[in-house]
Design an enzyme around this catalytic site. Structure first.
Site, PDB file in Angstrom:
ATOM      1  N   GLU A 129       1.001 -23.657  -3.559  1.00 31.11           N
ATOM      2  CA  GLU A 129       1.220 -24.123  -4.673  1.00 31.11           C
ATOM      3  C   GLU A 129       0.183 -25.093  -5.318  1.00 31.11           C
ATOM      4  O   GLU A 129      -0.331 -26.136  -4.592  1.00 31.11           O
ATOM      5  CB  GLU A 129       2.584 -24.578  -5.043  1.00 31.11           C
TER       6      GLU A 129
ATOM      7  N   LYS B  62       0.370 -18.382   0.501  1.00 29.94           N
ATOM      8  CA  LYS B  62       0.447 -18.762  -0.619  1.00 29.94           C
ATOM      9  C   LYS B  62       0.486 -20.043  -0.546  1.00 29.94           C
ATOM     10  O   LYS B  62       1.358 -20.690   0.158  1.00 29.94           O
ATOM     11  CB  LYS B  62       1.869 -18.046  -0.987  1.00 29.94           C
TER      12      LYS B  62
ATOM     13  N   GLU C 109       4.604 -18.838 -12.587  1.00 22.56           N
ATOM     14  CA  GLU C 109       6.033 -19.199 -12.478  1.00 22.56           C
ATOM     15  C   GLU C 109       6.737 -19.785 -13.720  1.00 22.56           C
ATOM     16  O   GLU C 109       6.499 -21.067 -14.021  1.00 22.56           O
ATOM     17  CB  GLU C 109       6.605 -19.797 -11.117  1.00 22.56           C
TER      18      GLU C 109
ATOM     19  N   ASP D 166       9.017 -20.133   0.218  1.00 23.41           N
ATOM     20  CA  ASP D 166       9.783 -21.083   0.833  1.00 23.41           C
ATOM     21  C   ASP D 166      11.283 -21.098   0.157  1.00 23.41           C
ATOM     22  O   ASP D 166      11.957 -22.093   0.192  1.00 23.41           O
ATOM     23  CB  ASP D 166       8.993 -22.488   0.769  1.00 23.41           C
ATOM     24  N   SER D 167      11.421 -20.355  -0.730  1.00 23.18           N
ATOM     25  CA  SER D 167      12.784 -20.253  -1.357  1.00 23.18           C
ATOM     26  C   SER D 167      13.643 -19.949  -0.212  1.00 23.18           C
ATOM     27  O   SER D 167      15.160 -19.952  -0.398  1.00 23.18           O
ATOM     28  CB  SER D 167      13.035 -19.153  -2.305  1.00 23.18           C
TER      29      SER D 167
ATOM     30  N   ASP E 115       4.362 -17.985   2.699  1.00 20.16           N
ATOM     31  CA  ASP E 115       4.330 -19.127   1.786  1.00 20.16           C
ATOM     32  C   ASP E 115       4.216 -20.384   2.348  1.00 20.16           C
ATOM     33  O   ASP E 115       5.030 -20.990   3.125  1.00 20.16           O
ATOM     34  CB  ASP E 115       5.661 -19.334   0.727  1.00 20.16           C
TER      35      ASP E 115
HETATM   36  O1  KIV Z   1       9.392 -18.904  -2.423  1.00 13.48           O
HETATM   37  C1  KIV Z   1       9.571 -18.227  -3.574  1.00 13.48           C
HETATM   38  O2  KIV Z   1      10.458 -17.184  -3.518  1.00 13.48           O
HETATM   39  C2  KIV Z   1       8.555 -17.952  -4.479  1.00 13.48           C
HETATM   40  C3  KIV Z   1       8.405 -17.193  -5.637  1.00 13.48           C
HETATM   41  C4  KIV Z   1       7.619 -17.451  -6.513  1.00 13.48           C
HETATM   42  C5  KIV Z   1       8.438 -15.613  -5.335  1.00 13.48           C
HETATM   43  O3  KIV Z   1       7.370 -18.756  -4.393  1.00 13.48           O
END
Ligand code: KIV
Length: 259
Positions: free
Chosen positions: A114, A112, A182, A44-45, A83
């Site tokens: 969080e 992924k 992180e 999600d970056s 993500d």
């Molecule tokens: O979205 C992202 O780039 C991440 C990093 C931890 C790689 O979640």
């Protein structure tokens, strides 16, 4: 080239350190895949790297699905992880499972997410039981940036460090196959890496994790102001700006296209 899957990633713990990266489109994913990057995270970056936002929070599920499709179509050997963006797994477990399934149908091999509340751990367990591998994320979790008041290093006191260690053990127990650490102190990342059976993947968490993330735009020098922990393996911003500038100049001067 080795074909990566969840079992191979887990089996690499203690044997091979894995240099993993983000990818958001087919062109770069193909190059990263050909170079042997084990995991490509459609992070999600992308909110910051691709979409011009200040944080990851505005990223939408549709944007993630479109990028996951592009990255997975271009990846032969890398494990593609989606993500889950902010809002896609906070509105109830059924909605979260639906979004995770959509990510797998778009081509991801895993998702992924969080955090580590009891609700998140229950979700990890449900996804894992449903055949959806989960890469967890503890320490500094960027979707909570507003609570931290910025992208700030976490786990600096012993009490905070113990909380993050407990978080990592909780997501492992819930069924995650790997955990992102992180922006935490490197001695804490080392302690967590030793305590867990599943591999850790660090970003801004020192050298001892089982794997590392680098955001593609930091790694390639497309982002000219990378975080202090990142390393630039190329300086593409300079190269790309130079190429555009030479092109504009040559068209103006009538050099391109040739007569
Ligand atoms: O979205 C992202 O780039 C991440 C990093 C931890 C790689 O979640």
């Amino acid at each position: 080239m080795k074909k990566w899957n969840v079992a191979a990633i887990k089996a690499a713990k203690g044997k091979t350190k894995l240099g993993c990266a983000t990818a958001y489109d087919a062109a770069f994913a193909r190059l990263a895949d050909e170079a042997g990057v084990p995991i490509l995270l459609v992070g999600d970056s992308m909110g910051m790297t691709m979409l011009g936002y200040q944080t990851t929070r505005p990223v939408k599920m549709e944007e993630t699905l479109s990028a996951v499709g592009a990255v997975s179509r271009a990846s032969k050997d890398s494990l593609v992880v989606a993500d889950l963006p902010f809002g896609s797994y906070q509105c109830g477990e059924d909605e979260a499972v639906k979004n995770a399934v959509a990510a797998l149908k778009a081509g991801a091999a895993a998702v992924k997410l969080e955090g580590v509340t009891p609700r998140i751990c229950a979700l990890i367990a449900r996804l894992a039981e449903s055949g959806i591998p989960v890469l967890a994320h503890v320490g500094m979790t960027p979707q909570s940036v507003n609570e931290y008041g910025g992208f700030k290093r976490q786990g600096k006191t012993r009490k905070a460090a113990d909380r993050i260690l407990a978080d990592a053990l909780a997501v492992e127990k819930a069924g995650a196959f790997m955990v992102t650490l992180e922006c935490i102190p490197s001695d804490l990342a080392a302690e967590i890496t030793a305590a867990l059976k599943i591999p850790t993947v660090g970003i801004g968490a020192g050298p001892v994790c089982d794997a590392q993330w680098l955001v593609m735009h930091d790694l390639l020098g497309i982002n000219e102001k990378p975080p202090s922990f990142a390393k630039q393996y190329a300086h593409l911003a300079e190269e790309i700006r130079g190429a555009f500038s030479r092109y504009v100049d040559e068209v103006e001067k009538g050099v391109f296209p040739p007569a």
